[in-house]
Design an enzyme around this catalytic site. Sequence first.
Site, PDB file in Angstrom:
ATOM      1  N   SER A  25       0.821  -1.223   0.000  1.00  0.00           N
ATOM      2  CA  SER A  25       0.000   0.000   0.000  1.00  0.00           C
ATOM      3  C   SER A  25       0.854   1.272   0.000  1.00  0.00           C
ATOM      4  O   SER A  25       0.428   2.308  -0.521  1.00  0.00           O
ATOM      5  CB  SER A  25      -0.938  -0.002   1.209  1.00  0.00           C
ATOM      6  OG  SER A  25      -0.189  -0.123   2.409  1.00  0.00           O
ATOM      7  N   ASP A 201      -2.918   7.296  10.033  1.00  0.00           N
ATOM      8  CA  ASP A 201      -3.042   5.986  10.685  1.00  0.00           C
ATOM      9  C   ASP A 201      -1.735   5.484  11.289  1.00  0.00           C
ATOM     10  O   ASP A 201      -1.665   4.364  11.794  1.00  0.00           O
ATOM     11  CB  ASP A 201      -3.570   4.940   9.687  1.00  0.00           C
ATOM     12  CG  ASP A 201      -2.677   4.809   8.454  1.00  0.00           C
ATOM     13  OD1 ASP A 201      -1.592   5.430   8.434  1.00  0.00           O
ATOM     14  OD2 ASP A 201      -3.068   4.085   7.514  1.00  0.00           O
ATOM     15  N   HIS A 204       0.894   5.160   6.959  1.00  0.00           N
ATOM     16  CA  HIS A 204       1.030   5.773   5.641  1.00  0.00           C
ATOM     17  C   HIS A 204       1.404   7.251   5.762  1.00  0.00           C
ATOM     18  O   HIS A 204       0.920   7.950   6.667  1.00  0.00           O
ATOM     19  CB  HIS A 204      -0.273   5.622   4.851  1.00  0.00           C
ATOM     20  CG  HIS A 204      -0.640   4.197   4.598  1.00  0.00           C
ATOM     21  ND1 HIS A 204      -1.578   3.519   5.364  1.00  0.00           N
ATOM     22  CD2 HIS A 204      -0.183   3.307   3.681  1.00  0.00           C
ATOM     23  CE1 HIS A 204      -1.694   2.275   4.915  1.00  0.00           C
ATOM     24  NE2 HIS A 204      -0.859   2.129   3.893  1.00  0.00           N
TER      25      HIS A 204
END
Length: 728
Positions: A25, A201, A204
């Site tokens: 991600s 979070d 990221h």
Amino acid sequence: MMHKYKHSEAKSCLIDKHIAFIGDSRIRQLFYSFIKLINPQVREEGNKHGNIPFEDKSASIKVDFLWYPEVNGSMRQRIKSWTEAATAKPHIIVAGAATWSIKIHNGSNEALTQYKINITSIAPLLEKLAKSSDVYWVLQDPVYEDMLSESRKMITNEKIDAYNEAAVRILNSSSRNSKAKVKVFSVSKLIAQETIMKSSDGLHLPESSRETNAMILMNVYCNKILKPIDGSCCQPQPPLTLIQKLAFCFFTLSIFGYLIINLIHRNNYRKNKSCTDLENGEEKKPAVSTTVSTLETLLHSFCKLGLIMTYFYLCDRANLFMKENKFYTHSSFFIPIIYILILGVFYTENTKETKVLNREQTDEWKGWMQLVILIYHISGASTFLPVYMHIRVLVAAYLFQTGYGHFSYFWIKGDFGVYRVCQVLFRLNFLVVVLCIVMDRPYQFYYFVPLVTVWFMIIYVTLAIWPQIVQKKANGNCFWHFGLLLKLICLLICIYFLSYSQGAFEKIFSFWPLSKCFELNGNVYEWWFRWKLDRYVVFHGMLFAFIYLALQKCQVLSEGKGDPLFSNRVSNVLLFISIVCFLTYSVWASSCKNKTDCNELHPSVSVVQILAFILIRNIPGYVRSVYSSFFAWFGKISLELFICQYHIWLAADTKGILVLIPGYPMLNVMVSTFIFVCVAHEISQITNDLAQIVVPKDNPTLLKRLLCIGGFFSGLLLFSAVQEQSRH
């Protein structure tokens, strides 16, 4: 330094390219930030845990994100397929993963061991791809552990460091990657260390950090293709041109020539050293000539200039010193301004004469303006519009002085001889011509010198053409004053016509060889813009000089020491009006919202603040009788300071800041400033010395020198044409 790529530049660089992002991600985030540089309208949507394609058909750019969250057999198989495929491989491959391995295996040591095995098996494949593609392995960013969700608590910075260490060691350990090395993209990790606490979070990166990472990735790949001057990373050093090689040979020969002459003089001095008379024991000292030959002065000047130009080249053309981007803050501009103004007040002295705009006062004016402009450039204050508009007035004030000073000289002296013209042109242009040769830059790049040179020639032609009207002639008949005013009106009409006829202006300066002097990036638009921006201010300076000298001749002004310029009542009224006009202009400039609109008004209104300053500075007798010797010293070398800053104080042709001492910004500025000022002062001395030799007062000798200079520039044009041909 990092170049900020525009969408058009990104497309130009990546045209017909295929880029692949492969990983988790975090790599997906980098993928989205990267494609937004190509197309800012892209939205982050689609399957987060799947492949995401992107294509820009206008430039035939294909960018793919491939979802491989772990370094495992699946990722290896994908990379292996590229090495075996008969079709074209991706031109750029950006890979990286680790956090999923930590999460799935709960941070176990066995997972780390398996990661090492897997990346060891992938490394040879990446190296094979690196022979034909640019391959980047992205190190894992640190996390903000306090913000991580419960399902990610096992992803600690200690674990991430262990995975990064393993990746770096394996990718860089083998001798097989000496020719085609996989590039380790570690900058993201460094950025994250400063910004991860702003994460939503804890895992990221915030969007601003991702954009910076993408821009750096674009710089790493595209700088070597587009070669932006403000992108100091990843560019090969430009090869020496033919003219630069010839300049290097010339300066080298000058240094050796000076050393040889110096050695010969030393030997002659030793041979003629005083000897003792054996008869009476007296010491006889031979007559030693104290005069220095012209050749020795010439070689000495070129010797010093050669060493200085070497420093210029090393600072801004070789990849020896680092460069950094400018970042504007109000404190970085205004605090140094306040400091130098206070410093200037401490060095107050009495002037030798108390006339309006006397020599000490104009030197002081040039000095403080130049220091303000230098601070403006190094602080990057051009991004702040009110400061920009005030700096435009300072540049206009320089040109105002050009009109005032040269008009006054020709009007009073009536000297229109070739010697005067050549002296002025040499002093204005010598340094710039040398820099054009050594730094491989066009003449128009140093825009201010072409500007003052052209305006000097315009002033000269206006006053020298028939009928030549000077003060001595005008004093005999007032009719000549009207004749001069008629000349000035004709000049104003010509300026007005050219400013609103871009086509006519460009045709004039597009004729060869003028085009070689005034073209920048293949056209003369930049020259037209620079000329148009301050088109009336030189005329204003000439008109002010005419009115002032006329009033002085009529004995209207009181220029005695300590006396106000006019009667007390008139002086007070004019002083009040001047202060109001000065402040009104500042309020208007500070309220500017659009640079283009303000630039349109600037040529007509800048004279208001200039005249207001002159009156405020000269109406009170005491203020007119003193000057700051600190500012005046800088004023005497203001031209050299303005030009030298391009390469040895700033960097990347003024786009960045030269870094001589990395990691210590204040010390770096102090050291680089000291060297910069010393070099500017030395170049001023060299220019003065050479001006006496190259431009002699004897007309026959001067004519021969002019023929030599003409031959030099003809040769320069010839070599320049050869260079252009070889480049094409």
